[in-house]
Motif scaffolding. Structure first.
Motif, mmCIF file in Angstrom:
data_model
loop_
_atom_site.group_PDB
_atom_site.id
_atom_site.type_symbol
_atom_site.label_atom_id
_atom_site.label_comp_id
_atom_site.label_asym_id
_atom_site.label_seq_id
_atom_site.Cartn_x
_atom_site.Cartn_y
_atom_site.Cartn_z
ATOM 1 N N TRP A 132 0.821 -1.207 0.000
ATOM 2 C CA TRP A 132 0.000 0.000 0.000
ATOM 3 C C TRP A 132 0.855 1.257 0.000
ATOM 4 C CZ3 TRP A 132 -4.297 1.294 -1.770
ATOM 5 C CH2 TRP A 132 -4.880 2.518 -1.446
ATOM 6 N N ARG A 133 2.023 1.211 0.641
ATOM 7 C CA ARG A 133 2.908 2.380 0.636
ATOM 8 C C ARG A 133 3.312 2.748 -0.787
ATOM 9 N NH1 ARG A 133 6.453 0.463 3.628
ATOM 10 N NH2 ARG A 133 7.965 -0.184 2.033
ATOM 11 N N LYS A 134 3.590 1.736 -1.610
ATOM 12 C CA LYS A 134 3.973 1.992 -3.002
ATOM 13 C C LYS A 134 2.779 2.499 -3.816
ATOM 14 C CE LYS A 134 7.514 -1.606 -2.772
ATOM 15 N NZ LYS A 134 7.884 -2.981 -3.146
ATOM 16 N N ILE A 135 1.621 1.892 -3.588
ATOM 17 C CA ILE A 135 0.421 2.325 -4.312
ATOM 18 C C ILE A 135 0.060 3.751 -3.925
ATOM 19 C CG2 ILE A 135 -2.055 1.927 -4.619
ATOM 20 C CD1 ILE A 135 -1.488 -1.069 -4.125
ATOM 21 N N ARG A 136 0.126 4.048 -2.619
ATOM 22 C CA ARG A 136 -0.185 5.398 -2.138
ATOM 23 C C ARG A 136 0.768 6.432 -2.738
ATOM 24 N NH1 ARG A 136 -0.019 4.673 3.475
ATOM 25 N NH2 ARG A 136 2.217 5.152 3.400
ATOM 26 N N SER A 137 2.048 6.042 -2.861
ATOM 27 C CA SER A 137 3.031 6.948 -3.459
ATOM 28 C C SER A 137 2.671 7.256 -4.905
ATOM 29 C CB SER A 137 4.430 6.316 -3.379
ATOM 30 O OG SER A 137 5.381 7.100 -4.060
ATOM 31 N N CYS A 138 2.205 6.242 -5.626
ATOM 32 C CA CYS A 138 1.803 6.457 -7.023
ATOM 33 C C CYS A 138 0.591 7.379 -7.108
ATOM 34 C CB CYS A 138 1.486 5.122 -7.695
ATOM 35 S SG CYS A 138 2.922 4.061 -7.978
ATOM 36 N N LEU A 139 -0.353 7.202 -6.197
ATOM 37 C CA LEU A 139 -1.543 8.051 -6.185
ATOM 38 C C LEU A 139 -1.181 9.500 -5.879
ATOM 39 C CD1 LEU A 139 -4.029 5.739 -4.233
ATOM 40 C CD2 LEU A 139 -4.141 6.308 -6.660
ATOM 41 N N GLN A 140 -0.278 9.675 -4.924
ATOM 42 C CA GLN A 140 0.130 11.029 -4.542
ATOM 43 C C GLN A 140 0.921 11.713 -5.652
ATOM 44 O OE1 GLN A 140 2.167 9.922 -0.947
ATOM 45 N NE2 GLN A 140 0.420 10.370 0.369
ATOM 46 N N ASP A 141 1.717 10.930 -6.400
ATOM 47 C CA ASP A 141 2.518 11.510 -7.476
ATOM 48 C C ASP A 141 1.674 11.884 -8.685
ATOM 49 O OD1 ASP A 141 4.762 11.189 -5.949
ATOM 50 O OD2 ASP A 141 5.388 9.318 -6.901
ATOM 51 N N SER A 142 0.551 11.209 -8.842
ATOM 52 C CA SER A 142 -0.314 11.486 -9.994
ATOM 53 C C SER A 142 -1.160 12.724 -9.721
ATOM 54 C CB SER A 142 -1.226 10.286 -10.278
ATOM 55 O OG SER A 142 -2.190 10.147 -9.252
ATOM 56 N N ASN A 143 -1.884 13.152 -10.737
ATOM 57 C CA ASN A 143 -2.770 14.322 -10.612
ATOM 58 C C ASN A 143 -4.228 13.912 -10.438
ATOM 59 O OD1 ASN A 143 -0.738 16.306 -10.891
ATOM 60 N ND2 ASN A 143 -0.737 16.016 -13.113
ATOM 61 N N VAL A 144 -4.438 12.682 -9.957
ATOM 62 C CA VAL A 144 -5.792 12.148 -9.881
ATOM 63 C C VAL A 144 -6.681 12.999 -8.978
ATOM 64 C CG1 VAL A 144 -5.207 10.542 -7.998
ATOM 65 C CG2 VAL A 144 -7.148 10.050 -9.477
ATOM 66 N N CYS A 145 -6.122 13.526 -7.884
ATOM 67 C CA CYS A 145 -6.902 14.375 -6.977
ATOM 68 C C CYS A 145 -6.729 15.858 -7.286
ATOM 69 C CB CYS A 145 -6.505 14.100 -5.523
ATOM 70 S SG CYS A 145 -6.976 12.447 -4.938
ATOM 71 N N LYS A 146 -5.551 16.226 -7.715
ATOM 72 C CA LYS A 146 -5.285 17.630 -8.005
ATOM 73 C C LYS A 146 -6.215 18.159 -9.088
ATOM 74 C CE LYS A 146 -1.500 20.784 -9.179
ATOM 75 N NZ LYS A 146 -0.074 20.882 -9.581
ATOM 76 N N SER A 147 -6.550 17.317 -10.053
ATOM 77 C CA SER A 147 -7.430 17.752 -11.145
ATOM 78 C C SER A 147 -8.815 18.118 -10.637
ATOM 79 C CB SER A 147 -7.538 16.643 -12.199
ATOM 80 O OG SER A 147 -8.101 15.467 -11.637
ATOM 81 N N LEU A 148 -9.282 17.462 -9.564
ATOM 82 C CA LEU A 148 -10.586 17.796 -8.997
ATOM 83 C C LEU A 148 -10.569 19.172 -8.347
ATOM 84 C CD1 LEU A 148 -11.707 14.433 -7.335
ATOM 85 C CD2 LEU A 148 -12.444 15.391 -9.514
ATOM 86 N N GLN A 149 -9.475 19.484 -7.687
ATOM 87 C CA GLN A 149 -9.353 20.784 -7.022
ATOM 88 C C GLN A 149 -9.270 21.926 -8.030
ATOM 89 O OE1 GLN A 149 -5.898 21.106 -4.539
ATOM 90 N NE2 GLN A 149 -6.656 22.910 -3.454
ATOM 91 N N GLU A 150 -8.571 21.666 -9.134
ATOM 92 C CA GLU A 150 -8.372 22.707 -10.138
ATOM 93 C C GLU A 150 -9.657 23.052 -10.885
ATOM 94 O OE1 GLU A 150 -5.247 21.050 -12.464
ATOM 95 O OE2 GLU A 150 -3.645 21.850 -11.184
ATOM 96 N N LYS A 151 -10.631 22.140 -10.891
ATOM 97 C CA LYS A 151 -11.890 22.410 -11.594
ATOM 98 C C LYS A 151 -12.700 23.508 -10.900
ATOM 99 C CE LYS A 151 -12.578 17.900 -13.793
ATOM 100 N NZ LYS A 151 -13.441 16.698 -13.853
ATOM 101 N N ASN A 152 -12.534 23.631 -9.578
ATOM 102 C CA ASN A 152 -13.219 24.685 -8.808
ATOM 103 C C ASN A 152 -14.732 24.671 -9.072
ATOM 104 O OD1 ASN A 152 -13.243 26.780 -6.952
ATOM 105 N ND2 ASN A 152 -13.033 28.367 -8.535
ATOM 106 N N GLN A 153 -15.351 23.521 -8.885
ATOM 107 C CA GLN A 153 -16.769 23.361 -9.171
ATOM 108 C C GLN A 153 -17.632 23.679 -7.951
ATOM 109 O OE1 GLN A 153 -16.452 19.202 -10.357
ATOM 110 N NE2 GLN A 153 -16.898 19.768 -12.475
ATOM 111 N N THR A 154 -18.892 23.975 -8.207
ATOM 112 C CA THR A 154 -19.868 24.090 -7.121
ATOM 113 C C THR A 154 -20.221 22.684 -6.647
ATOM 114 O OG1 THR A 154 -21.779 23.986 -8.606
ATOM 115 C CG2 THR A 154 -20.812 26.167 -8.190
ATOM 116 N N LEU A 155 -20.906 22.597 -5.513
ATOM 117 C CA LEU A 155 -21.285 21.287 -4.982
ATOM 118 C C LEU A 155 -22.169 20.531 -5.963
ATOM 119 C CD1 LEU A 155 -21.407 19.166 -2.754
ATOM 120 C CD2 LEU A 155 -23.298 20.457 -1.712
ATOM 121 N N ASP A 156 -23.143 21.227 -6.562
ATOM 122 C CA ASP A 156 -24.045 20.563 -7.515
ATOM 123 C C ASP A 156 -23.277 20.021 -8.713
ATOM 124 O OD1 ASP A 156 -26.291 21.007 -5.986
ATOM 125 O OD2 ASP A 156 -26.822 22.896 -6.987
ATOM 126 N N GLU A 157 -22.331 20.797 -9.189
ATOM 127 C CA GLU A 157 -21.519 20.333 -10.319
ATOM 128 C C GLU A 157 -20.672 19.133 -9.921
ATOM 129 O OE1 GLU A 157 -20.769 24.527 -12.777
ATOM 130 O OE2 GLU A 157 -19.428 23.969 -11.122
#
Length: 272
Positions: A132-157
Motif C-alpha cells: 500500500w505504501r507503493k500504491i499510495r506513493s503512485c496516487l500522490q505523485d499522480s494528478n488524480v486528486c489535483k485535477s478535482l481541485q483545479e476544476k473549482n466546481q460548485t457542490l451541484d456540479e
C-alpha cells in the motif's frame, strides 16, 4: 531451399529484439532517475521484461537463422512456459476479479466502493503495508486528486461528476460522513464532530498529501480500477495467447527443419 518457418521465426524475433531495446532503455533510465517509491516500483519489472525479451529474441533468432538446434529448443521451451503462465494468469484474473462492484449513491453521479466486496486475495494485497505504501506513493505523485481541485466546481456540479473509482474513494470523504464541501479535495468536518463509526471519516484530512489515501474506501477504489484493468488484460491475453501458439507452432517447424538439416547436410545431398 530456404525454409519459410525459419525465416518467419527470424523476422518475428528481430521485431522482438527491436522492441526490447527501448523497454530496457526505459528501465535503465528509471533506475537512474527514480526518486519516488512509485518510480522505483516500476523500474525493476521494466528492466526484467527488457532483458527477458532481449535474451529470448536472440535465442530464437540465432536458433532459427543460424540453424542452432539447442538455442531453438531453449526458445521453444521458454515459449511453452510463457503460454502456460499466460493461460494460468488469464484464468486467475477472471476468478479474482469476479467479485466487487460499486454502489450507486442516491443523488450522486459517481459510485462508492467497499473493500469487503472484493476477493480476499485482492484485499490482502492492498492491506499489506509495503504494497500500500507503493500504491499510495503512485496516487500522490499522480494528478488524480489535483485535477478535482483545479476544476473549482460548485457542490451541484461536483456531485454530478462521473468520478473514477480512485477519485471517488481517495480524493473525497465517504458521503455518509456528511462533511461540508469547499472544493473537490477540501471538505470541512462539522464543529461538533468527534468520531464516527466509519473509520474513513476519522482518517480524512484536507492536506493534499493525506486526503483519504489511508482510507479503506481508497483501497476499495484502487481494487475497482485493478478489476477493470485486469479484465481488459485478460481479454487481451486471450488474443496474445492465440498469437503465441501460432508462433510456437512455426517454431516447432523450424526446429524440425534444423534437426533434418543436421541429419542430412546439403553436401550429402539432403535437399532435392
Amino acid at each position: 531451399m530456404v525454409r519459410v518457418s525459419n525465416n518467419l521465426i527470424g523476422i518475428l524475433n528481430i521485431l522482438t529484439l527491436l522492441l526490447s531495446i527501448p523497454i530496457l532503455g526505459a528501465g535503465i533510465w528509471l533506475s537512474h532517475r527514480a526518486h519516488t517509491d512509485c518510480e522505483k516500483f516500476l523500474e525493476r519489472p521494466v528492466i526484467v521484461l527488457g532483458v527477458f525479451l532481449l535474451l529470448v529474441s536472440l535465442a530464437g533468432l540465432f536458433g532459427a537463422c543460424g540453424r542452432v538446434s539447442c538455442l531453438l529448443w531453449l526458445y521453444l521451451l521458454v515459449m511453452f512456459l510463457l503460454i502456460v503462465l499466460l493461460f494460468c494468469f488469464t484464468v486467475f484474473a477472471f476468478v479474482v476479479t469476479n467479485r466487487g462492484a460499486g454502489e450507486i449513491v442516491s443523488g450522486r453521479g459517481y459510485k462508492e466502493y467497499r473493500l469487503g466486496d472484493y476477493s480476499h486475495w485482492l484485499q490482502k494485497r492492498v492491506e499489506n503495508e509495503g504494497n500500500w505504501r507503493k500504491i499510495r506513493s503512485c496516487l500522490q505523485d499522480s494528478n488524480v486528486c489535483k485535477s478535482l481541485q483545479e476544476k473549482n466546481q460548485t457542490l451541484d456540479e461536483f456531485i454530478n461528476n462521473n468520478l473514477s473509482p480512485t477519485q471517488s474513494e481517495c480524493c473525497k470523504p465517504p458521503t455518509e460522513c456528511n462533511f461540508t464541501y469547499r472544493n473537490g479535495t477540501v471538505w470541512d468536518k462539522p464543529a461538533d464532530f468527534t468520531s464516527s463509526n466509519n473509520s474513513d471519516c476519522n482518517t480524512w484530512q484536507n492536506y493534499p498529501s493525506v486526503l483519504c489515501y489511508n482510507c479503506q474506501s481508497c483501497k476499495a477504489g484502487v481494487l475497482a480500477n485493478i478489476k477493470n484493468d485486469w479484465k481488459k488484460v485478460a481479454i487481451a491475453n486471450i488474443v496474445f495467447l492465440i498469437f503465441l501458439i501460432v508462433v510456437y507452432s512455426v517454431g516447432c517447424c523450424a526446429f524440425r527443419n534444423n534437426r533434418h538439416d543436421n541429419a542430412y547436410p546439403r553436401w550429402k545431398g539432403g535437399y532435392a
